[in-house]
Write an enzyme that holds these catalytic residues in place. Structure first.
Site, mmCIF file in Angstrom:
data_model
loop_
_atom_site.group_PDB
_atom_site.id
_atom_site.type_symbol
_atom_site.label_atom_id
_atom_site.label_comp_id
_atom_site.label_asym_id
_atom_site.label_seq_id
_atom_site.Cartn_x
_atom_site.Cartn_y
_atom_site.Cartn_z
ATOM 1 N N CYS A 41 6.293 -5.008 -5.829
ATOM 2 C CA CYS A 41 6.710 -6.347 -6.256
ATOM 3 C C CYS A 41 8.002 -6.182 -7.043
ATOM 4 O O CYS A 41 8.239 -5.136 -7.655
ATOM 5 C CB CYS A 41 5.613 -6.932 -7.141
ATOM 6 S SG CYS A 41 6.071 -8.385 -8.096
ATOM 7 N N SER A 43 8.689 -7.267 -9.776
ATOM 8 C CA SER A 43 8.390 -7.017 -11.201
ATOM 9 C C SER A 43 8.345 -5.513 -11.485
ATOM 10 O O SER A 43 8.684 -5.074 -12.589
ATOM 11 C CB SER A 43 7.064 -7.668 -11.609
ATOM 12 O OG SER A 43 7.092 -9.050 -11.318
ATOM 13 N N HIS A 46 11.721 -4.518 -12.240
ATOM 14 C CA HIS A 46 12.103 -4.901 -13.618
ATOM 15 C C HIS A 46 11.674 -3.801 -14.600
ATOM 16 O O HIS A 46 12.380 -3.508 -15.555
ATOM 17 C CB HIS A 46 11.440 -6.219 -14.040
ATOM 18 C CG HIS A 46 11.896 -7.441 -13.289
ATOM 19 N ND1 HIS A 46 13.204 -7.687 -12.954
ATOM 20 C CD2 HIS A 46 11.205 -8.515 -12.812
ATOM 21 C CE1 HIS A 46 13.293 -8.845 -12.305
ATOM 22 N NE2 HIS A 46 12.090 -9.368 -12.200
ATOM 23 N N HIS A 63 1.267 -2.865 -9.477
ATOM 24 C CA HIS A 63 0.251 -3.857 -9.875
ATOM 25 C C HIS A 63 -0.170 -4.710 -8.692
ATOM 26 O O HIS A 63 -0.655 -5.817 -8.870
ATOM 27 C CB HIS A 63 0.792 -4.721 -11.017
ATOM 28 C CG HIS A 63 1.981 -5.531 -10.615
ATOM 29 N ND1 HIS A 63 3.240 -4.993 -10.500
ATOM 30 C CD2 HIS A 63 2.089 -6.822 -10.236
ATOM 31 C CE1 HIS A 63 4.070 -5.922 -10.087
ATOM 32 N NE2 HIS A 63 3.402 -7.040 -9.905
ATOM 33 N N CYS A 170 -0.852 -9.511 -6.249
ATOM 34 C CA CYS A 170 0.260 -10.178 -6.945
ATOM 35 C C CYS A 170 1.014 -11.155 -6.043
ATOM 36 O O CYS A 170 0.794 -12.349 -6.109
ATOM 37 C CB CYS A 170 1.225 -9.192 -7.580
ATOM 38 S SG CYS A 170 2.502 -10.065 -8.514
HETATM 39 P P1 NAD Z 1 12.303 -10.024 -3.946
HETATM 40 O O1 NAD Z 1 13.352 -9.131 -4.471
HETATM 41 O O2 NAD Z 1 11.487 -9.566 -2.795
HETATM 42 O O3 NAD Z 1 12.945 -11.444 -3.547
HETATM 43 C C1 NAD Z 1 13.949 -12.082 -4.273
HETATM 44 C C2 NAD Z 1 14.760 -12.933 -3.307
HETATM 45 O O4 NAD Z 1 15.718 -13.697 -4.056
HETATM 46 C C3 NAD Z 1 15.550 -12.113 -2.280
HETATM 47 O O5 NAD Z 1 15.297 -12.594 -0.967
HETATM 48 C C4 NAD Z 1 17.018 -12.334 -2.689
HETATM 49 O O6 NAD Z 1 17.923 -12.332 -1.595
HETATM 50 C C5 NAD Z 1 16.942 -13.714 -3.327
HETATM 51 N N1 NAD Z 1 18.056 -14.000 -4.237
HETATM 52 C C6 NAD Z 1 18.650 -13.169 -5.133
HETATM 53 N N2 NAD Z 1 19.635 -13.797 -5.791
HETATM 54 C C7 NAD Z 1 19.668 -15.068 -5.309
HETATM 55 C C8 NAD Z 1 20.471 -16.203 -5.597
HETATM 56 N N3 NAD Z 1 21.437 -16.156 -6.530
HETATM 57 N N4 NAD Z 1 20.248 -17.340 -4.908
HETATM 58 C C9 NAD Z 1 19.270 -17.396 -3.960
HETATM 59 N N5 NAD Z 1 18.474 -16.352 -3.650
HETATM 60 C C10 NAD Z 1 18.670 -15.195 -4.315
HETATM 61 O O7 NAD Z 1 11.345 -10.362 -5.198
HETATM 62 P P2 NAD Z 1 9.805 -10.834 -5.271
HETATM 63 O O8 NAD Z 1 8.920 -9.630 -5.276
HETATM 64 O O9 NAD Z 1 9.565 -11.918 -4.289
HETATM 65 O O10 NAD Z 1 9.772 -11.409 -6.774
HETATM 66 C C11 NAD Z 1 10.551 -12.551 -7.122
HETATM 67 C C12 NAD Z 1 10.506 -12.803 -8.623
HETATM 68 O O11 NAD Z 1 9.192 -13.219 -9.006
HETATM 69 C C13 NAD Z 1 10.824 -11.578 -9.489
HETATM 70 O O12 NAD Z 1 11.599 -11.986 -10.615
HETATM 71 C C14 NAD Z 1 9.454 -11.122 -9.944
HETATM 72 O O13 NAD Z 1 9.514 -10.398 -11.142
HETATM 73 C C15 NAD Z 1 8.768 -12.455 -10.127
HETATM 74 N N6 NAD Z 1 7.297 -12.430 -10.107
HETATM 75 C C16 NAD Z 1 6.646 -13.267 -10.968
HETATM 76 C C17 NAD Z 1 5.270 -13.337 -10.943
HETATM 77 C C18 NAD Z 1 4.520 -14.282 -11.842
HETATM 78 O O14 NAD Z 1 3.311 -14.136 -11.983
HETATM 79 N N7 NAD Z 1 5.189 -15.249 -12.426
HETATM 80 C C19 NAD Z 1 4.546 -12.533 -10.052
HETATM 81 C C20 NAD Z 1 5.251 -11.730 -9.161
HETATM 82 C C21 NAD Z 1 6.630 -11.671 -9.204
HETATM 83 ZN ZN ZN Z 2 4.051 -8.732 -9.183
#
Ligand code: NAD
Ligand code: ZN
Length: 360
Positions: A41, A43, A46, A63, A170
């Site tokens: 993920c 995260s 991060h 996770h 997740c």
């Molecule tokens: P990922 O890297 O797979 O996907 C992110 C996407 O955003 C990519 O497709 C990328 O091209 C796009 N992107 C980047 N910059 C952009 C912009 N300026 N405009 C438009 N699109 C853009 O990430 P993921 O695993 O899907 O996670 C996404 C986010 O969610 C992360 O910040 C992660 O930490 C967070 N997250 C939060 C929770 C929660 O419980 N709140 C759970 C899981 C992940």
């Molecule tokens: Zn996650």
């Protein structure tokens, strides 16, 4: 003590190193799990960059895993050796006031209220080269064996394919629940989803199941559009194709802004753009992406009635709901298999992160 492989992050901004670690037996009310599969993920990235709050190094990240119970400590009653399980990055202690509130899934034993770098008795079950290694969110799935508190594990259907349902730990649950539980998307509504990674694509699936009539997917990586369409997006747009800010583009496309917007990226500018993209009267914006710095917004954005919300793991009460989601998957109610782009052996975990960073 079990000796096995684990991916250790010794310090921020360094690649993971796959090491032989010792995993101590579970103490009272703890469960030792053989991890069979884990997702990556954003995260986790991060953490590697050192931008996840409260994490202590050296640490075993991960996770989004699934596995089989190997052994249980004294007093464990809800799982037994051989059970298929998903370790839970948001626990459900069942006793705190948040757990007892039907409206919330954020247990007070979760990482953001009380760091989970050590197990509840304040010791670690992991060591490597004589050093204590920290847990991550109590579950550290980048290890062949991990030990978690009983209230951070959910027993799932014995028929579940672990290499697929690890995503319920997740990404899938977060995105799907952000639409279903946090936003409560209504049939016939319009939605905008910023970011089409594992989380954002799962938001698209949730909006579709909730009956949204228009789902506008937003990403700067056009390679993500085909899958977004397959999962239910009606329009896909790249903000770089427009001179105007994306919130103005979305307002023009929809009349006065979408009913629901979701930020699944984790950048300040896209969080503000997502908020401004939902309509100023009844629009709801759900922040899913993780950002560790402050952002400032024009309060007028909220004054006229917009709602700005956050979600952790899509609002699911984890021990109760994750097994039900897995059963829904086995009944073919939704198909997150499409989120799986690559399958790698554990020793190539760093390549997995390179693929994630490259948007693949
Ligand atoms: P990922 O890297 O797979 O996907 C992110 C996407 O955003 C990519 O497709 C990328 O091209 C796009 N992107 C980047 N910059 C952009 C912009 N300026 N405009 C438009 N699109 C853009 O990430 P993921 O695993 O899907 O996670 C996404 C986010 O969610 C992360 O910040 C992660 O930490 C967070 N997250 C939060 C929770 C929660 O419980 N709140 C759970 C899981 C992940
Ligand atoms: Zn996650």
């Amino acid at each position: 003590v079990i000796r096995c492989k684990a991916a250790v992050a010794w310090a921020p901004s360094k690649p993971l190193s796959v090491e032989e670690v010792e995993v101590a037996p579970p103490k009272a009310r703890e469960v030792r799990i053989k991890i069979v599969a884990t997702g990556i993920c954003h995260s986790d990235d991060h953490i590697l960059k050192g931008s996840m709050p409260n994490v202590e190094f050296p640490v075993i990240p991960g996770h989004e895993g699934a596995g089989i119970v190997e052994s249980i400590g004294e007093g464990v009653t809800s799982v037994k050796p051989g059970d298929k399980v998903i370790p839970l990055c948001i626990p459900q202690c069942g006793e705190c006031s948040f757990c007892q509130n039907p409206e919330s899934n954020f247990c007070q034993k979760s990482h953001f209220s009380e760091p989970q770098n050590l197990l509840p008795d304040k010791t670690s079950r992991f060591s490597c080269k004589g050093k204590q290694i920290h847990h991550f969110l109590w579950i550290s799935t980048f290890a062949e064996y991990t030990v978690v508190p009983e209230y951070a594990v959910a027993k799932i259907d014995a028929a579940a394919p672990l290499d697929k349902v690890c995503l319920f730990g997740c990404g899938f649950s977060t995105g799907y629940g952000a639409a279903i539980n946090t936003a409560k998307v209504k049939p016939g509504s319009t939605c905008a989803v910023f970011g089409l990674g594992g989380v954002g694509l799962s938001v698209v699936m949730g909006c579709k199941v909730a009956g949204a009539s228009r789902i506008i997917a937003v990403d700067i990586n056009k390679d993500k559009f085909a899958k977004a369409k397959e999962l239910g997006a009606t329009d896909c747009i790249d903000p770089r194709d427009f001179k105007k800010p994306i919130q103005e583009v979305l307002s023009e496309m929809t009349g006065q802004g979408v009913d629901y917007s979701f930020e699944a990226i984790g950048h300040a500018d896209t969080m503000i753009a997502a908020l401004a993209s939902c309509n100023m009267n009844t629009g709801v914006c759900v922040m899913v992406g993780v950002l560790d710095s402050a952002i400032s917004i024009d309060p007028m954005l909220l004054l006229t009635g917009r709602t700005w919300k956050g979600t952790m793991l899509g609002g699911w009460k984890t021990r109760e709901c994750i097994p039900k989601l897995v059963s829904g998957y086995l009944e073919k109610k939704f198909n997150p298999d499409l989120l799986i782009t690559h399958t790698l052996p554990f020793t190539q975990v760093n390549e997995g992160f390179e693929l994630l960073r490259a948007g693949k």
